[in-house]
Design a protein around this motif. Structure first.
Motif, PDB file in Angstrom:
ATOM      1  N   ASP A 135      -6.248  27.485 -35.179  1.00 30.67           N
ATOM      2  CA  ASP A 135      -6.808  27.893 -33.984  1.00 30.67           C
ATOM      3  C   ASP A 135      -6.008  28.994 -33.050  1.00 30.67           C
ATOM      4  O   ASP A 135      -4.916  28.070 -32.169  1.00 30.67           O
ATOM      5  CB  ASP A 135      -7.712  26.903 -33.634  1.00 30.67           C
ATOM      6  CG  ASP A 135      -8.616  27.388 -32.202  1.00 30.67           C
ATOM      7  OD1 ASP A 135      -9.331  29.236 -32.863  1.00 30.67           O
ATOM      8  OD2 ASP A 135      -9.635  26.616 -31.976  1.00 30.67           O
ATOM      9  N   VAL A 136      -6.733  29.285 -31.970  1.00 31.40           N
ATOM     10  CA  VAL A 136      -6.616  30.160 -30.623  1.00 31.40           C
ATOM     11  C   VAL A 136      -7.257  30.443 -29.995  1.00 31.40           C
ATOM     12  O   VAL A 136      -8.313  31.170 -30.064  1.00 31.40           O
ATOM     13  CB  VAL A 136      -5.371  31.378 -30.616  1.00 31.40           C
ATOM     14  CG1 VAL A 136      -4.866  32.346 -30.227  1.00 31.40           C
ATOM     15  CG2 VAL A 136      -4.679  32.115 -32.161  1.00 31.40           C
ATOM     16  N   PRO A 137      -7.468  29.324 -29.561  1.00 27.80           N
ATOM     17  CA  PRO A 137      -9.457  29.556 -28.400  1.00 27.80           C
ATOM     18  C   PRO A 137      -8.466  30.422 -27.299  1.00 27.80           C
ATOM     19  O   PRO A 137      -9.918  30.300 -26.475  1.00 27.80           O
ATOM     20  CB  PRO A 137      -9.031  27.841 -27.799  1.00 27.80           C
ATOM     21  CG  PRO A 137      -7.516  27.366 -28.609  1.00 27.80           C
ATOM     22  CD  PRO A 137      -7.095  28.526 -29.420  1.00 27.80           C
TER      23      PRO A 137
ATOM     24  N   THR B  51      -3.229  31.069 -26.364  1.00 30.17           N
ATOM     25  CA  THR B  51      -2.874  29.268 -26.606  1.00 30.17           C
ATOM     26  C   THR B  51      -3.123  29.060 -27.724  1.00 30.17           C
ATOM     27  O   THR B  51      -4.281  29.996 -28.518  1.00 30.17           O
ATOM     28  CB  THR B  51      -4.413  28.326 -25.290  1.00 30.17           C
ATOM     29  OG1 THR B  51      -4.203  28.399 -24.960  1.00 30.17           O
ATOM     30  CG2 THR B  51      -4.911  27.071 -25.631  1.00 30.17           C
ATOM     31  N   ALA B  52      -2.336  28.517 -28.405  1.00 29.61           N
ATOM     32  CA  ALA B  52      -2.255  28.267 -29.636  1.00 29.61           C
ATOM     33  C   ALA B  52      -2.763  27.109 -30.053  1.00 29.61           C
ATOM     34  O   ALA B  52      -1.678  25.925 -29.416  1.00 29.61           O
ATOM     35  CB  ALA B  52      -0.946  28.701 -30.542  1.00 29.61           C
ATOM     36  N   ILE B  53      -2.970  26.299 -31.493  1.00 32.44           N
ATOM     37  CA  ILE B  53      -3.584  25.092 -32.284  1.00 32.44           C
ATOM     38  C   ILE B  53      -2.448  25.273 -32.752  1.00 32.44           C
ATOM     39  O   ILE B  53      -2.568  25.475 -35.103  1.00 32.44           O
ATOM     40  CB  ILE B  53      -4.712  24.701 -32.261  1.00 32.44           C
ATOM     41  CG1 ILE B  53      -5.811  24.147 -30.486  1.00 32.44           C
ATOM     42  CG2 ILE B  53      -4.700  22.680 -32.363  1.00 32.44           C
ATOM     43  CD1 ILE B  53      -4.803  24.179 -29.420  1.00 32.44           C
TER      44      ILE B  53
ATOM     45  N   MET C 150      -0.549  17.341 -34.132  1.00 27.24           N
ATOM     46  CA  MET C 150      -0.926  18.756 -34.204  1.00 27.24           C
ATOM     47  C   MET C 150      -0.324  18.823 -32.420  1.00 27.24           C
ATOM     48  O   MET C 150      -0.065  17.689 -31.593  1.00 27.24           O
ATOM     49  CB  MET C 150      -2.535  19.476 -33.945  1.00 27.24           C
ATOM     50  CG  MET C 150      -2.934  18.969 -35.507  1.00 27.24           C
ATOM     51  SD  MET C 150      -4.367  20.017 -35.257  1.00 27.24           S
ATOM     52  CE  MET C 150      -4.997  18.269 -34.198  1.00 27.24           C
ATOM     53  N   LEU C 151      -0.087  20.399 -31.649  1.00 22.01           N
ATOM     54  CA  LEU C 151       0.566  20.742 -30.687  1.00 22.01           C
ATOM     55  C   LEU C 151      -0.880  21.845 -30.133  1.00 22.01           C
ATOM     56  O   LEU C 151      -0.320  22.544 -31.225  1.00 22.01           O
ATOM     57  CB  LEU C 151       2.032  20.699 -30.562  1.00 22.01           C
ATOM     58  CG  LEU C 151       2.341  21.604 -31.329  1.00 22.01           C
ATOM     59  CD1 LEU C 151       3.180  22.634 -30.434  1.00 22.01           C
ATOM     60  CD2 LEU C 151       3.529  21.150 -32.265  1.00 22.01           C
ATOM     61  N   GLN C 152      -0.647  21.817 -28.775  1.00 23.08           N
ATOM     62  CA  GLN C 152      -0.997  23.170 -28.367  1.00 23.08           C
ATOM     63  C   GLN C 152       0.302  22.861 -27.514  1.00 23.08           C
ATOM     64  O   GLN C 152       0.584  22.959 -26.574  1.00 23.08           O
ATOM     65  CB  GLN C 152      -2.345  22.905 -27.335  1.00 23.08           C
ATOM     66  CG  GLN C 152      -2.998  23.763 -27.315  1.00 23.08           C
ATOM     67  CD  GLN C 152      -3.635  22.997 -25.567  1.00 23.08           C
ATOM     68  OE1 GLN C 152      -4.867  22.438 -26.239  1.00 23.08           O
ATOM     69  NE2 GLN C 152      -3.630  23.539 -24.407  1.00 23.08           N
ATOM     70  N   VAL C 153       0.114  25.343 -28.073  1.00 19.64           N
ATOM     71  CA  VAL C 153       0.808  25.937 -27.629  1.00 19.64           C
ATOM     72  C   VAL C 153       0.738  26.811 -25.909  1.00 19.64           C
ATOM     73  O   VAL C 153      -0.501  28.108 -26.669  1.00 19.64           O
ATOM     74  CB  VAL C 153       2.037  26.702 -28.377  1.00 19.64           C
ATOM     75  CG1 VAL C 153       3.149  27.556 -27.339  1.00 19.64           C
ATOM     76  CG2 VAL C 153       2.604  25.417 -29.238  1.00 19.64           C
ATOM     77  N   ASP C 154       0.895  26.879 -24.348  1.00 20.70           N
ATOM     78  CA  ASP C 154       0.317  27.521 -23.758  1.00 20.70           C
ATOM     79  C   ASP C 154       1.050  28.650 -23.532  1.00 20.70           C
ATOM     80  O   ASP C 154       2.441  28.427 -22.907  1.00 20.70           O
ATOM     81  CB  ASP C 154      -0.433  26.923 -22.719  1.00 20.70           C
ATOM     82  CG  ASP C 154      -1.328  25.878 -23.117  1.00 20.70           C
ATOM     83  OD1 ASP C 154      -2.780  26.330 -23.590  1.00 20.70           O
ATOM     84  OD2 ASP C 154      -1.663  25.037 -22.600  1.00 20.70           O
TER      85      ASP C 154
END
Length: 105
Positions: A71-73, A81-83, A92-96
């Motif tokens: 996802d790209v919220p 931000t990408a999941i 999973m990880l979130q990247v900002d």
């Protein structure tokens, strides 16, 4: 794009790189290449700018597997931000990505 790893450095220290194991693993990639597509958009004034959302997705898929971008919220000019779920990873990880300052010359 053909992006080749020529060297790996840790100017802020190996601890901030993720530790010695991560640093050494990155060094094993020296001499390898990552192939991905990139895209640019034209602004109203005719200036070409990178399509950041497309390009980040393309790089992530090439590096972590075709289905790694879940996802790209958020995708704005100043924050992205990408999941992600890297292939073979149990989590999973979130990247900002945050843009703090822009400069033109």
């Amino acid at each position: 794009v053909n992006s080749a790893t020529k060297r790996v450095e840790a100017p802020c220290g190996i601890a901030l790189f993720g530790g010695n194991t991560t640093f050494q693993a990155a060094k094993t990639e020296i001499g390898t290449s990552l192939l991905y597509e990139s895209r640019f958009l034209k602004t109203a004034s005719g200036t070409a700018i990178a399509d950041r959302e497309y390009n980040v997705k393309s790089i992530a898929k090439a590096a972590m597997g075709e289905n790694s971008v879940l996802d790209v919220p958020l995708a704005s000019p100043n924050k992205f931000t990408a999941i992600l779920a890297p292939k073979g990873s149990p989590s999973m990880l979130q990247v900002d990505l945050v843009t703090l300052n822009r400069r033109q010359e």
